[in-house]
Design an enzyme around this catalytic site. Structure first.
Site, PDB file in Angstrom:
ATOM      1  N   LYS A   1       0.637  -1.038   0.231  1.00 38.35           N
ATOM      2  CA  LYS A   1       0.269  -0.159   0.385  1.00 38.35           C
ATOM      3  C   LYS A   1       0.500   1.266  -0.003  1.00 38.35           C
ATOM      4  O   LYS A   1       2.477   0.913  -0.309  1.00 38.35           O
ATOM      5  CB  LYS A   1      -1.026   0.314   1.241  1.00 38.35           C
ATOM      6  CG  LYS A   1       0.065  -0.125   2.974  1.00 38.35           C
ATOM      7  CD  LYS A   1       0.111   1.053   2.816  1.00 38.35           C
ATOM      8  CE  LYS A   1       0.343   1.182   4.465  1.00 38.35           C
ATOM      9  NZ  LYS A   1       1.090   2.610   4.024  1.00 38.35           N
TER      10      LYS A   1
ATOM     11  N   ASP B   1      -2.151  -2.112  10.444  1.00 36.83           N
ATOM     12  CA  ASP B   1      -2.798  -1.445   9.454  1.00 36.83           C
ATOM     13  C   ASP B   1      -3.870  -2.846   8.432  1.00 36.83           C
ATOM     14  O   ASP B   1      -3.980  -2.705   7.697  1.00 36.83           O
ATOM     15  CB  ASP B   1      -1.706  -1.560   8.326  1.00 36.83           C
ATOM     16  CG  ASP B   1      -1.320  -0.192   9.029  1.00 36.83           C
ATOM     17  OD1 ASP B   1      -1.809   0.981   9.548  1.00 36.83           O
ATOM     18  OD2 ASP B   1      -0.063   0.634   8.250  1.00 36.83           O
TER      19      ASP B   1
END
Length: 327
Positions: free
Chosen positions: A38, A168
């Site tokens: 990401k 996350d």
């Protein structure tokens, strides 16, 4: 390849322990899953919390660069997961987030299914690209799929809200674009951004990583951006990556304070090499810096110029990607 058995986790007290076969997990069944990296399109630090963590507001997006997890259901009498990794030095015991995720899955689901996992690592450690959390979320998703979807997507997201597998991990169970707040565990899905298909990104990872705690320790709360995260989010929703005002990362200054060479690398990518990228920004707490667009000099000349001047672990061309629900 490193290989070791992880210790199994017992089901939560009082929860019925269903067998693998009873849950629809057939021994030998396999699935191969992409575990994406990401980037943070913006990252604002909102405040320091009483517990020592920081509240943030950030737009996360998955990219086409990542790892691969090959998962297989072990026989019903198995008592341990088996994790293998292509990279030496990557822990394959209970300290690995993949094993932690599978232990958490068994605890939440009440199942006693164990798995063999082959992890093909490409995402570097301490890169600001969420590699460990992505692997954990992918293992979580894969276990649920192999066990016949015992949890709905909403339940799986709720189960993953556990610091044992990282803040996350919840994001990586989204469809790839999400506005994350709190410690990062509060995930609000965002519709696809208006970004032209094939818009290139270059992920530039120096040969060193950065410790997230060190970066936060070096942060000056009085030196943070004053931009309203909702305004930043609105800019991306309306203009995709074509705007110039919403690219903020409050962790850049402290990261460059911890490692001045990283600041020099960003300066070079912005203006020192004549690359003329649309945007250059650090991802997360570093040390990866991403560049939006194609370098004016061409990809080969860009790679040569950067690697001649800096000690670089890797430069990867990627794109923003999303996944369909349930995939």
């Amino acid at each position: 390849a490193a290989r070791r058995r992880g210790r199994g986790a017992r089901a939560a007290p009082g929860r019925e322990r269903r067998t693998a076969l009873g849950a629809g997990a057939v021994p030998g069944t396999k699935v191969s899953l992409f575990s994406p990296a990401k980037i943070n399109l913006f990252l604002r630090i909102v405040r320091r919390r009483p517990d020592g963590y920081h509240d943030l507001a950030s737009l996360f997006h998955t990219v086409s660069f990542g790892d691969t997890l090959d998962m297989e259901v072990l026989p019903a009498d198995a008592t341990h997961d088996e994790l293998e990794c292509n990279l030496p030095g990557v822990p394959v015991d209970d300290s690995n987030l993949v094993i932690r995720a599978l232990n958490l899955f068994r605890k939440k689901s009440g199942l006693s299914t164990f798995f063999r996992i082959r992890l093909q690592k490409n995402i570097p450690a301490q890169a600001g690209m969420g590699g460990g959390s992505s692997n954990a979320a992918t293992a979580f998703f894969g276990a649920n799929k192999l066990c016949g979807y015992v949890a709905s997507p909403a339940e799986l997201l709720q189960w993953a809200d556990d610091p044992v597998i990282g803040s996350d991990a919840s994001f990586f169970l989204s469809e790839g674009t999400a506005y994350c707040t709190g410690r990062g565990e509060i995930v609000t899905p965002v519709d696809p951004l208006p970004v032209p298909a094939g818009t290139p990104l270059y992920l530039v990872k120096p040969a060193y990583g950065l410790s997230t705690p060190k970066v936060f320790k070096a942060m000056d709360l009085n030196g943070l951006s004053t931009a309203d995260p909702e305004d930043l989010l609105r800019a991306f929703k309306q203009e995709g990556v074509s705007h110039t005002t919403g690219w903020v990362n409050d962790l850049e200054k402290p990261a460059f304070k911890v490692t001045p060479d990283l600041g020099k690398l960003k300066d070079f990518l912005v203006s020192g090499g004549g690359f003329d990228f649309q945007v250059v920004l650090m991802s997360g707490s570093g040390s990866t810096i991403y560049c939006v667009g194609e370098p004016a000099c061409g990809a080969d000349a860009f790679r040569e110029a950067v690697t001649d001047k800096f000690n670089i672990e890797g430069i990867w061309r990627a794109e923003l990607v999303r996944r369909a629900a349930g995939e």
